[in-house]
Design an enzyme around this catalytic site. Structure first.
Site, PDB file in Angstrom:
ATOM      1  N   SER A 257       0.818  -1.198   0.000  1.00  0.00           N
ATOM      2  CA  SER A 257       0.000   0.000   0.000  1.00  0.00           C
ATOM      3  C   SER A 257       0.865   1.267   0.000  1.00  0.00           C
ATOM      4  O   SER A 257       1.739   1.381  -0.839  1.00  0.00           O
ATOM      5  CB  SER A 257      -0.947  -0.071   1.211  1.00  0.00           C
ATOM      6  OG  SER A 257      -2.073   0.711   0.982  1.00  0.00           O
ATOM      7  N   TRP A 348      -9.714   0.340  -5.535  1.00  0.00           N
ATOM      8  CA  TRP A 348      -9.180   1.668  -5.186  1.00  0.00           C
ATOM      9  C   TRP A 348      -7.741   1.828  -5.714  1.00  0.00           C
ATOM     10  O   TRP A 348      -7.320   2.892  -6.107  1.00  0.00           O
ATOM     11  CB  TRP A 348      -9.224   1.797  -3.658  1.00  0.00           C
ATOM     12  CG  TRP A 348      -8.836   3.105  -3.069  1.00  0.00           C
ATOM     13  CD1 TRP A 348      -7.802   3.326  -2.197  1.00  0.00           C
ATOM     14  CD2 TRP A 348      -9.478   4.387  -3.228  1.00  0.00           C
ATOM     15  NE1 TRP A 348      -7.760   4.648  -1.820  1.00  0.00           N
ATOM     16  CE2 TRP A 348      -8.781   5.316  -2.436  1.00  0.00           C
ATOM     17  CE3 TRP A 348     -10.578   4.819  -3.982  1.00  0.00           C
ATOM     18  CZ2 TRP A 348      -9.132   6.662  -2.369  1.00  0.00           C
ATOM     19  CZ3 TRP A 348     -10.926   6.172  -3.910  1.00  0.00           C
ATOM     20  CH2 TRP A 348     -10.208   7.073  -3.112  1.00  0.00           C
ATOM     21  N   HIS A 398      -7.592  -5.708  -0.466  1.00  0.00           N
ATOM     22  CA  HIS A 398      -6.367  -4.955  -0.178  1.00  0.00           C
ATOM     23  C   HIS A 398      -5.714  -5.514   1.084  1.00  0.00           C
ATOM     24  O   HIS A 398      -6.212  -5.313   2.191  1.00  0.00           O
ATOM     25  CB  HIS A 398      -6.796  -3.497   0.045  1.00  0.00           C
ATOM     26  CG  HIS A 398      -5.665  -2.535   0.195  1.00  0.00           C
ATOM     27  ND1 HIS A 398      -4.840  -2.181  -0.847  1.00  0.00           N
ATOM     28  CD2 HIS A 398      -5.240  -1.821   1.266  1.00  0.00           C
ATOM     29  CE1 HIS A 398      -3.962  -1.284  -0.423  1.00  0.00           C
ATOM     30  NE2 HIS A 398      -4.179  -1.055   0.858  1.00  0.00           N
TER      31      HIS A 398
HETATM   32  C1  GTR Z   1      -5.357   4.665   1.555  1.00  0.00           C
HETATM   33  C2  GTR Z   1      -4.725   5.438   0.433  1.00  0.00           C
HETATM   34  C3  GTR Z   1      -3.981   4.515  -0.475  1.00  0.00           C
HETATM   35  C4  GTR Z   1      -3.131   3.501   0.263  1.00  0.00           C
HETATM   36  C5  GTR Z   1      -3.721   3.082   1.586  1.00  0.00           C
HETATM   37  C6  GTR Z   1      -2.730   2.488   2.597  1.00  0.00           C
HETATM   38  O1  GTR Z   1      -6.127   5.451   2.379  1.00  0.00           O
HETATM   39  O2  GTR Z   1      -5.757   6.095  -0.249  1.00  0.00           O
HETATM   40  O3  GTR Z   1      -3.212   5.264  -1.393  1.00  0.00           O
HETATM   41  O4  GTR Z   1      -1.840   3.949   0.409  1.00  0.00           O
HETATM   42  O5  GTR Z   1      -4.323   4.104   2.273  1.00  0.00           O
HETATM   43  O6  GTR Z   1      -1.566   2.817   2.606  1.00  0.00           O
HETATM   44  O7  GTR Z   1      -3.208   1.742   3.420  1.00  0.00           O
END
Ligand code: GTR
Length: 418
Positions: A257, A348, A398
């Site tokens: 992420s 996302w 995710h």
């Molecule tokens: C979210 C963000 C993403 C991703 C994620 C994370 O809120 O929009 O770009 O980086 O966090 O790092 O868990």
């Protein structure tokens, strides 16, 4: 090999849509042309490995200027003092050695201390190592109560395991599902982890805390938090290169992420990282910015103004003016191996945009007689592809799963063979 241009027809898409109305419709992706990988800014073609090394530094500089910011001169290669604070010789029922090492700034009283946790297979010297940041402290990676509880600033969590921004005993092992330590050790690898907040706590405080307390408030062309975190990974590598249990020439940098955006930027800047892994890194990581699918550049710069440099938001409403796109970030790893992983339900992060980036970034490997991703079509779910550019889209959301790690271990074994 000439970089193909990607043209995707537009039916309708407004870049001025409110930030919370994410687009998940392929038909509404704006028309765009990707910036070239295999041409110099002058328009001249990149034809030889020597050309690539020059083109590489051109692209690297463009990412620093327009996206991530430059590392301040005073921070480049800044040495840290390493001290072993704990050794557990019988970790994992005697299968591994656990070491805690603090990396500190010798002459700064208020500077952060960076705590590295290193686990290596017992009886093996010079193990290849996966190095990565964790989101909630080294003690969350494994439930062994001997691991030091992080004393750093933490984001609160929904379960109440963080009180007043401090980790509690309840949080031990709570990220263990993302770090299959037994599997990694059994396969002959070591694992090094750091809590990313040790470098720079992840909130917008105008760059006062973390390593900014040493290097000062960044100028507008200098780094945001992703830059500082990447710098921290390089300082961890400085240490790993000195540790006999680690093979400093076989360190794979991994991140999930926002920390996947970070592992890519670390791998791009520091060629000592022998292999680079991006897990579900999305916007500002592996996903093409111009697709504006799921999280957009505008949205990320609004939600997280401290992650990138001050120039990046100027492209919020005009992505075609952005001189780079993220396939070029993938290309910056060439000729080293790089792995990009997506998850089907992680819309996302734009799984298809991550695949296209890996594909469009693959060209430079050919100059070195190597194959990049080697496929044209996005693979089916749970069907990994690629040679020096690995890619999979797994089922699920995710996250980091055992499936992801199985692929990273296979990929690293393939490329780390003597
Ligand atoms: C979210 C963000 C993403 C991703 C994620 C994370 O809120 O929009 O770009 O980086 O966090 O790092 O868990």
């Amino acid at each position: 090999m000439k970089c193909r241009q990607v043209l995707i027809p537009i039916l309708f898409f407004s870049m001025n849509a409110p930030a919370d109305e994410a687009n998940y419709d392929e038909a509404k992706i704006p028309e765009f042309t990707l910036p070239e990988v295999m041409r110099f800014e002058s328009g001249e073609p990149v034809l030889t490995p020597g050309d690539w090394l020059k083109r590489r530094s051109e692209i690297l500089d463009l990412f620093a200027v327009h996206v991530f910011g430059h590392t301040p001169e005073s921070a480049k290669g800044h040495p840290l003092m390493a001290s072993e604070t704990q050794v557990i010789p019988d970790f994992l029922e005697g299968k591994a050695i656990l070491k805690e090492v603090s990396l500190s700034f010798p002459k700064h009283d208020h500077a952060p201390v960076i705590n590295l946790l290193l686990i290596t297979p017992k009886g093996k010297s010079a193990a290849p190592v996966f190095l990565g940041f964790n989101f909630r402290g080294n003690h969350t990676v494994h439930a062994d109560p001997r691991i030091t509880l992080s004393g750093s600033w933490m984001r609160p969590d929904k379960e109440g395991r963080v009180v007043d921004h401090r980790a509690t005993e309840k949080s031990r092992g709570t990220s263990a599902n993302r770090w299959p330590v037994d599997k990694i050790i059994a396969q002959g690898f070591g694992l090094a982890v750091i809590y990313y907040g040790d470098i720079d706590p992840d909130f917008d405080d105008g760059f006062e805390n973390g390593v900014h307390s040493v290097f000062g408030k960044p100028r507008e062309d200098e780094w945001g938090s992703i830059g500082t975190w990447s710098w921290g990974l390089s300082r961890a590598l400085d240490y790993l290169e000195t540790d006999d249990s680690v093979d400093g020439e076989r360190v794979a940098v991994f991140g999930h992420s926002r920390l996947g955006k970070t592992s890519l930027w670390a791998g791009a800047q520091d060629e000592r990282f022998a292999l680079v892994i991006s897990n579900n890194s999305g916007c500002g990581g592996a996903a093409l910015s111009r697709r504006a699918y799921g999280e957009t550049v505008k949205r990320i710069n609004t939600s997280f103004p401290h992650w990138f440099n001050d120039r990046f938001p100027s492209y919020n409403d005009d992505l075609n003016a952005l001189p780079v796109d993220q396939h070029q970030l993938i290309a910056l790893m060439a000729p080293r191996p790089v792995y990009v992983a997506s998850a089907v339900e992680d819309r996302w992060a734009d799984p298809r945009g991550e695949f296209l980036s890996a594909r469009e970034g693959s060209a430079p490997w050919a100059l070195f007689g190597k194959v990049g991703i080697g496929v044209e079509e996005m693979p089916e779910t749970n069907k990994p592809v690629g040679d020096h550019v690995g890619y999979h889209v797994r089922s699920g959301k995710h996250d980091v799963t055992d499936y992801d790690w199985d692929q990273y271990i296979d990929f690293a074994k393939r490329h780390f063979q003597p």
